[in-house]
Design a protein around this motif. Structure first.
Motif, PDB file in Angstrom:
ATOM      1  N   PRO A  69      -4.532 -67.018  52.938  1.00 38.60           N
ATOM      2  CA  PRO A  69      -3.372 -67.855  52.577  1.00 38.60           C
ATOM      3  C   PRO A  69      -2.291 -67.864  53.649  1.00 38.60           C
ATOM      4  N   ALA A  70      -2.011 -66.719  54.281  1.00 39.56           N
ATOM      5  CA  ALA A  70      -0.958 -66.681  55.298  1.00 39.56           C
ATOM      6  C   ALA A  70      -1.276 -67.590  56.470  1.00 39.56           C
ATOM      7  N   SER A  71      -2.563 -67.677  56.816  1.00 36.50           N
ATOM      8  CA  SER A  71      -2.961 -68.564  57.915  1.00 36.50           C
ATOM      9  C   SER A  71      -2.858 -70.025  57.507  1.00 36.50           C
ATOM     10  N   LYS A  72      -3.295 -70.335  56.313  1.00 38.66           N
ATOM     11  CA  LYS A  72      -3.223 -71.722  55.856  1.00 38.66           C
ATOM     12  C   LYS A  72      -1.774 -72.180  55.663  1.00 38.66           C
ATOM     13  N   LEU A  73      -0.919 -71.281  55.194  1.00 36.32           N
ATOM     14  CA  LEU A  73       0.484 -71.625  54.965  1.00 36.32           C
ATOM     15  C   LEU A  73       1.337 -71.476  56.218  1.00 36.32           C
ATOM     16  N   TYR A 127       5.945 -64.126  61.628  1.00 39.22           N
ATOM     17  CA  TYR A 127       6.727 -62.896  61.700  1.00 39.22           C
ATOM     18  C   TYR A 127       7.334 -62.792  63.092  1.00 39.22           C
ATOM     19  N   LYS A 128       8.328 -61.905  63.215  1.00 41.04           N
ATOM     20  CA  LYS A 128       9.017 -61.713  64.485  1.00 41.04           C
ATOM     21  C   LYS A 128       9.322 -60.231  64.669  1.00 41.04           C
ATOM     22  N   PHE A 129       9.170 -59.764  65.908  1.00 45.34           N
ATOM     23  CA  PHE A 129       9.485 -58.389  66.260  1.00 45.34           C
ATOM     24  C   PHE A 129      10.705 -58.367  67.170  1.00 45.34           C
ATOM     25  N   HIS A 130      11.451 -57.262  67.071  1.00 51.58           N
ATOM     26  CA  HIS A 130      12.590 -57.071  67.964  1.00 51.58           C
ATOM     27  C   HIS A 130      12.858 -55.585  68.126  1.00 51.58           C
ATOM     28  N   ASN A 131      12.628 -55.079  69.333  1.00 53.88           N
ATOM     29  CA  ASN A 131      12.893 -53.669  69.655  1.00 53.88           C
ATOM     30  C   ASN A 131      12.230 -52.711  68.667  1.00 53.88           C
ATOM     31  N   SER A 132      10.942 -52.852  68.486  1.00 56.55           N
ATOM     32  CA  SER A 132      10.237 -51.978  67.546  1.00 56.55           C
ATOM     33  C   SER A 132       8.812 -51.772  68.029  1.00 56.55           C
ATOM     34  N   ILE A 147      -1.790 -55.371  61.580  1.00 54.29           N
ATOM     35  CA  ILE A 147      -1.798 -55.696  60.148  1.00 54.29           C
ATOM     36  C   ILE A 147      -1.428 -57.152  59.927  1.00 54.29           C
ATOM     37  N   PHE A 148      -0.371 -57.619  60.591  1.00 56.73           N
ATOM     38  CA  PHE A 148       0.039 -59.009  60.406  1.00 56.73           C
ATOM     39  C   PHE A 148      -1.037 -59.980  60.872  1.00 56.73           C
ATOM     40  N   SER A 149      -1.598 -59.742  62.043  1.00 53.05           N
ATOM     41  CA  SER A 149      -2.583 -60.684  62.583  1.00 53.05           C
ATOM     42  C   SER A 149      -3.853 -60.707  61.754  1.00 53.05           C
ATOM     43  N   GLN A 150      -4.292 -59.530  61.241  1.00 51.34           N
ATOM     44  CA  GLN A 150      -5.507 -59.496  60.435  1.00 51.34           C
ATOM     45  C   GLN A 150      -5.321 -60.184  59.088  1.00 51.34           C
ATOM     46  N   HIS A 151      -4.089 -60.348  58.657  1.00 53.26           N
ATOM     47  CA  HIS A 151      -3.825 -61.036  57.392  1.00 53.26           C
ATOM     48  C   HIS A 151      -3.426 -62.494  57.601  1.00 53.26           C
ATOM     49  N   GLY A 152      -3.504 -62.982  58.836  1.00 55.17           N
ATOM     50  CA  GLY A 152      -3.308 -64.404  59.082  1.00 55.17           C
ATOM     51  C   GLY A 152      -1.915 -64.813  59.480  1.00 55.17           C
ATOM     52  N   LEU A 153      -0.981 -63.878  59.659  1.00 58.23           N
ATOM     53  CA  LEU A 153       0.376 -64.240  60.065  1.00 58.23           C
ATOM     54  C   LEU A 153       0.423 -64.443  61.580  1.00 58.23           C
ATOM     55  N   LYS A 154       1.299 -65.314  62.032  1.00 59.25           N
ATOM     56  CA  LYS A 154       1.454 -65.628  63.441  1.00 59.25           C
ATOM     57  C   LYS A 154       2.817 -65.143  63.928  1.00 59.25           C
ATOM     58  N   GLU A 155       2.842 -64.644  65.158  1.00 59.78           N
ATOM     59  CA  GLU A 155       4.085 -64.154  65.739  1.00 59.78           C
ATOM     60  C   GLU A 155       4.854 -65.296  66.390  1.00 59.78           C
ATOM     61  N   VAL A 156       6.161 -65.285  66.208  1.00 58.36           N
ATOM     62  CA  VAL A 156       7.039 -66.274  66.830  1.00 58.36           C
ATOM     63  C   VAL A 156       8.099 -65.538  67.633  1.00 58.36           C
ATOM     64  N   GLU A 157       8.681 -66.227  68.563  1.00 58.67           N
ATOM     65  CA  GLU A 157       9.715 -65.643  69.410  1.00 58.67           C
ATOM     66  C   GLU A 157      10.884 -66.600  69.508  1.00 58.67           C
ATOM     67  N   GLY A 158      11.952 -66.094  70.108  1.00 58.80           N
ATOM     68  CA  GLY A 158      13.122 -66.940  70.346  1.00 58.80           C
ATOM     69  C   GLY A 158      13.820 -67.322  69.054  1.00 58.80           C
ATOM     70  N   GLU A 159      14.186 -68.594  68.963  1.00 65.43           N
ATOM     71  CA  GLU A 159      14.962 -69.091  67.825  1.00 65.43           C
ATOM     72  C   GLU A 159      14.098 -69.650  66.712  1.00 65.43           C
ATOM     73  N   PHE A 173      11.178 -67.470  60.849  1.00 62.25           N
ATOM     74  CA  PHE A 173      10.220 -66.436  60.495  1.00 62.25           C
ATOM     75  C   PHE A 173      10.262 -66.214  58.996  1.00 62.25           C
ATOM     76  N   SER A 174       9.203 -65.586  58.501  1.00 64.69           N
ATOM     77  CA  SER A 174       9.192 -65.147  57.107  1.00 64.69           C
ATOM     78  C   SER A 174       9.580 -63.684  56.981  1.00 64.69           C
ATOM     79  N   ILE A 175       9.271 -62.892  58.013  1.00 69.33           N
ATOM     80  CA  ILE A 175       9.676 -61.490  58.013  1.00 69.33           C
ATOM     81  C   ILE A 175      10.070 -61.106  59.434  1.00 69.33           C
ATOM     82  N   LEU A 176      11.182 -60.420  59.555  1.00 67.50           N
ATOM     83  CA  LEU A 176      11.681 -59.913  60.827  1.00 67.50           C
ATOM     84  C   LEU A 176      11.645 -58.394  60.778  1.00 67.50           C
TER      85      LEU A 176
END
Length: 971
Positions: A229-233, A237-242, A250-262, A265-268
């Motif tokens: 579902p995460a891939s279809k929808l 997610y976004k990372f910052h200093n972590s 975990i995120f990639s195996q569940h279908g979430l995509k990483e974004v950067e800049g502005e 996101f759904s989770i930071l």
């Protein structure tokens, strides 16, 4: 009214004589007809009795209003609601982190392929969940029984199997709570039955086939990522200093995509505190992993001051959870006064550091610099020891809301053991590998042992919390009292800081579900089993350096992400929230009054007259909070809710404001508020509806302390081992490295230079090779050179960890070589971490004129050995007379470049002279001189074990199971 038997008997007995018609065979015909009627009557009775039982069961379920948390019909990776609904959230599992098992997948597909269409089924039309599911009828031919609704194709399950039996993240036990309490029949049993042979299996045969029906509920543990579902929808997610290795996997195996800049996101997930502007603009579907003002908990000085306020306000005995501490330099006189009474060692910690950086122990305040901002705490000299090694524990605490206050404790934690056996002798106070249990310190020691199997939870220098509890229980220790005190310590720590954090949430956070926080509590247990709070970590390390780390932390993160609930919103729904010109502030932190609202002194906003007669109905916001709390609890996985509990209000009501329910950390006169906000006691509301009225609601929370204790003591099960193997990298070719080195040397000799990024990359790899060599082949001369370099570089690039080992340590020469090497390696590792982080800010986008080509130099770095890197750095420094790996070319106060001596390790020998304003290194030289002179105090042999060390037994990490000794706690 005659019975059905009498009715059928009357019809048969009153039939006219048929001898004339059938030639005298009326008796035989009558017998055959009676048998046919009896058989049909028997079958119809069974079906009628069965259907009546089903209806009665449904009525009982409706009366009891038992919450049934089952996985959704539409997708096993979505819970709490339909895919596309506002309540639907993603499900995270550790099973998906394993490599795909083709045999298991094929067997599961074969099992799922076998289905029986001849069954009686009942479903709910309101919520669409698999609410009732158990086999009723089996082996019914299609031509024998006709059902009125072909869509009824689900089976019934025993109510006992609906309970939350297993809480492991790897099990298929993620349940939903999004449906209403009522259940409706979606169809009636057919009124007509054929005259053909009808075969109905007995009830015991239906139970035998129950396992076959459970195959319908199997979850594909290895789904295609694009089908999740995460891939279809297109959830991001976004990372910052972590730290990102485990989380990114975990995120990639569940279908979430990483974004950067502005990008939205759904989770930071960030490792630093959140800025108010980011918090203010959060939409309802977004999640961030920090609350505002979390530093009130995570800064050591602020944490102690907040707890000290509660000690003065509520009594010292209620908040005696931290050692006596002083904030320097402000409270230096108080420290001296306390030292004159106590005369004990003190442990010095920087206010805002982690991983054991900058921590040292002194015997007198005179040894502490007066210009440093540090927290000085009384050293606990009677710690709990396992096999003679000091230990502390790391537990993971999740807070999903501060009003109401909701605290979860993960069922599994980590126990960290010091590498060197504990000895309280003053001469050994300078050894951090004996007195500090941080993994980041002890991992550099040559005697440190890692467990190589995730199932070995009590082997080596890192255990699990459940293994420690089982070990203490075998030693006849009161583990229930210990865990009860740990829960109490966590709750009271939150009480000390909740008031200020809640005020910040009301000011900056627009929605009640936007923020969550995972804290790492470091707790020391003394020999009387009293827990002491050492510190609280803002972003606990998610590093995975062993299979045990991987098992615990992967389960922790997957359970956390499922619990907090990342909404499974479609791109259109997210776009709707993003383009709104206004943000709807959630009123969970208080609602401003309207002029038309009646004034009330009640905590729920209703008059006293109605309060005594009838409880006011819940508002929409109160219903939302209760629903959200129930949904989170249903998705809790391995988390244990420690506040609120069945006895939380009884134990902690005196620490809460009677009107607002918020923990008070200031005097009533200071906390008095005159804002126009209707006070609502959400903590009392949850306690009433979750526990006080549980008998009326018919839903009993399975959150008693004995149940929590069983969960703490049980081993964490994750099914198949979780593999986080290292990336496959091509081995370095020594011949290829020499060829590339000669190529780069020719370019430098021809006038080309290294860019600042290239020089920093080479210098960073060079220091990493030295660090590796220090831990494997320690040499005193090289240690002394590294210490001199780190002493001079302290203050550059944000690196402030001076080599405190030699600061006012008159007995430091007694430290054996293995311990000294570990301390030097720890300092170098801290500097490398800071240095590499700064290097990431440099970018080379294209080949500049007169510079080394990027592709050539990157290929050289991939094959370079320590000697290759040293050769290039030496040549470049001598030719350019600059040190871009340490200073900017245009920077001020850059020292003169020293000449680099030729020969092996020439660059290393020149390192101390490269640092501007290097400190006086006479103490370091004197230390190593004393080390050589006092070599007679060291036993002969390669181990260099002090002569006064006690002989060891029951060595940690032994391959055989041995009985572990422990310092027996005092009664």
């Amino acid at each position: 009214m005659p019975s059905s038997d009498a009715f059928y008997d009357g019809r048969i007995n009153n039939m006219p004589p048929t001898d004339d018609i059938f030639g005298g065979s009326s008796h035989h015909l009558q017998v055959h007809l009676r048998k046919a009627y009896d058989e049909r009557l028997k079958k119809s009775r069974k079906l009628f009795h069965l259907s009546r039982m089903l209806v009665e069961n449904l009525k009982k379920e409706k009366v009891k209003r038992v919450k049934m948390y089952e996985k959704p019909l539409e997708n096993s990776w979505i819970t709490s609601g339909h895919l596309g609904s506002k309540d639907a959230v993603l499900v995270f599992r550790t099973s998906i982190l394993n490599s795909r098992n083709s045999e298991l997948e094929e067997s599961m597909k074969c099992d799922n392929g076998s289905s029986s269409s001849n069954s009686l089924n009942i479903m709910t039309s309101s919520c669409g969940y698999d609410v009732i599911e158990a086999k009723v009828l089996t082996s019914l031919p299609k031509s024998n029984i006709n059902l009125s609704n072909s869509n009824i194709n689900k089976t019934l399950k025993s109510p006992k199997k609906r309970l939350h039996e297993s809480l492991s993240s790897s099990d298929n036990s993620i349940y939903s709570d999004g449906c209403d309490d009522h259940i409706e029949m979606d169809g009636d049993i057919s009124k007509s039955m054929s005259n053909d042979n009808v075969s109905i299996e007995e009830e015991n045969e239906a139970d035998v086939n129950e396992d076959k029906d459970n195959d319908h509920d199997q979850i594909d543990l290895f789904p295609d990522i694009s089908e999740l579902p995460a891939s279809k929808l297109k959830i991001t997610y976004k990372f910052h200093n972590s730290e990102t290795k485990l989380l990114k996997r975990i995120f990639s195996q569940h279908g979430l995509k990483e974004v950067e800049g502005e990008q939205n996101f759904s989770i930071l997930w960030t490792g630093v505190h959140m800025k108010p502007d980011i918090l203010r603009n959060l939409t309802p579907y977004q999640r961030v992993n920090h609350f505002p003002r979390s530093y009130e908990l995570t800064r050591k000085d602020r944490l102690y001051k907040n707890i000290e306020k509660m000690q003065h306000l509520r009594g010292f005995k209620h908040f005696d959870i931290v050692p006596q501490s002083f904030v320097l330099p402000l409270e230096y006189r108080d420290l001296v006064s306390a030292h004159n009474k106590y005369r004990g060692p003190w442990i010095v910690k920087p206010n805002a550091s982690s991983r054991g950086r900058g921590i040292y122990i002194v015997t007198s305040p005179e040894h502490i610099p007066t210009d440093e901002q540090v927290l000085v705490s009384k050293y606990i000299g009677n710690p709990l020891c396992i096999d003679g090694h000091k230990c502390d524990i790391r537990v993971y605490v999740l807070v999903t809301s501060f009003n109401p206050l909701i605290i979860y404790l993960y069922e599994e934690g980590l126990v960290r053991l010091a590498t060197v056996k504990y000895d309280k002798n003053v001469e050994n106070l300078w050894n951090p590998c004996m007195h500090l249990c941080n993994y980041s310190i002890n991992k550099y020691h040559s005697d440190y042992i890692k467990s190589i199997d995730a199932g070995d939870e009590d082997v080596g220098h890192k255990w699990t919390l459940s293994a420690l509890l089982r070990h203490l229980k075998n030693q006849k220790c009161d583990t229930e009292k210990l865990m009860s005190n740990i829960e109490d310590l966590i709750i009271k720590s939150m009480f000390a800081c909740a008031q200020s954090i809640n005020a910040a949430c009301r000011m900056f956070v627009p929605n009640g579900n936007n923020c969550f926080e995972l804290y790492g509590f470091d707790i020391l247990i003394d020999d009387s089993l009293k827990p002491w709070l050492l510190e609280i970590n803002l972003s606990p390390s998610m590093g995975i350096d062993s299979p045990l780390d991987t098992k615990v932390k992967a389960s922790l993160i997957t359970d956390l992400l499922t619990l907090i609930g990342i909404p499974a919103y479609s791109p259109m729904m997210r776009s709707h929230y993003d383009t709104k010109w206004t943000r709807y502030k959630n009123v969970s932190y208080g609602r401003r009054t309207n002029s038309a609202d009646p004034l009330s002194n009640s905590s729920h906003g209703y008059s006293k007259k109605k309060q005594s007669a009838k409880v006011a109905p819940l508002t929409a916001e109160e219903q939302r909070i209760l629903k959200n709390v129930n949904l989170q609890n249903a998705r809790r996985g391995g988390f244990v809710r420690i506040f609120p509990t069945d006895d939380s209000m009884q134990k902690y009501s005196s620490f809460l404001d009677p009107v607002t329910g918020i923990p008070i950390s200031t005097s009533p006169s200071q906390s008095q508020s005159f804002s126009m906000i209707v006070p609502i006691n959400y903590n009392l509301l949850l306690s009433n509806y979750l526990y006080v009225k549980q008998m009326k609601d018919g839903y009993i929370q399975d959150n008693t302390f004995p149940e929590r204790m069983n969960q703490y003591e049980r081993a964490l099960e994750t099914g198949a081992p979780i593999s986080f193997g290292k990336k496959k990298s091509t081995p370095k070719s020594q011949e290829e490295g020499k060829k590339l080195r000669q190529q780069v040397r020719k370019l430098i000799e021809g006038g080309s230079e290294l860019t600042q990024l290239q020089s920093r990359q080479a210098f960073g790899l060079y220091l990493e090779s030295i660090l590796k060599r220090l831990t494997q082949e320690p040499k005193s001369l090289h240690e002394k050179l590294i210490l001199k370099f780190l002493s001079g570089v302290s203050g550059l690039s944000g690196f402030k960890a001076a080599p405190l080992l030699f600061k006012n340590n008159p007995m430091s020469f007694r430290i054996i070589s293995k311990d000294r090497t570990a301390m030097v390696a720890k300092l170098l590792g801290d500097y490398l971490e800071t240095y590499n982080r700064d290097t990431e800010a440099f970018i080379d986008t294209f080949d500049n004129f007169g510079m080394i080509p990027i592709s050539t130099f990157n290929e050289f770095l991939s094959h370079a050995q320590e000697t290759d890197l040293e050769s290039i750095l030496t040549l470049h420094t001598n030719f350019t007379h600059s040190m871009p790996f340490l200073y900017n070319r245009c920077g001020s106060s850059v020292p003169l470049t020293p000449p680099i001596p030729a020969g092996l390790h020439g660059f290393l020998k020149a390192l101390p002279t490269m640092v501007a304003g290097g400190r006086d290194n006479s103490k370091i030289d004197g230390y190593y001189k004393n080390t050589i002179e006092n070599k007679s105090d060291v036993n002969e042999g390669g181990d260099e074990t002090p002569s006064n060390t006690q002989p060891t037994f029951n060595a940690i990490g032994s391959s055989k199971k041995r009985t572990k000794s422990i310092r027996v706690p005092k009664n």
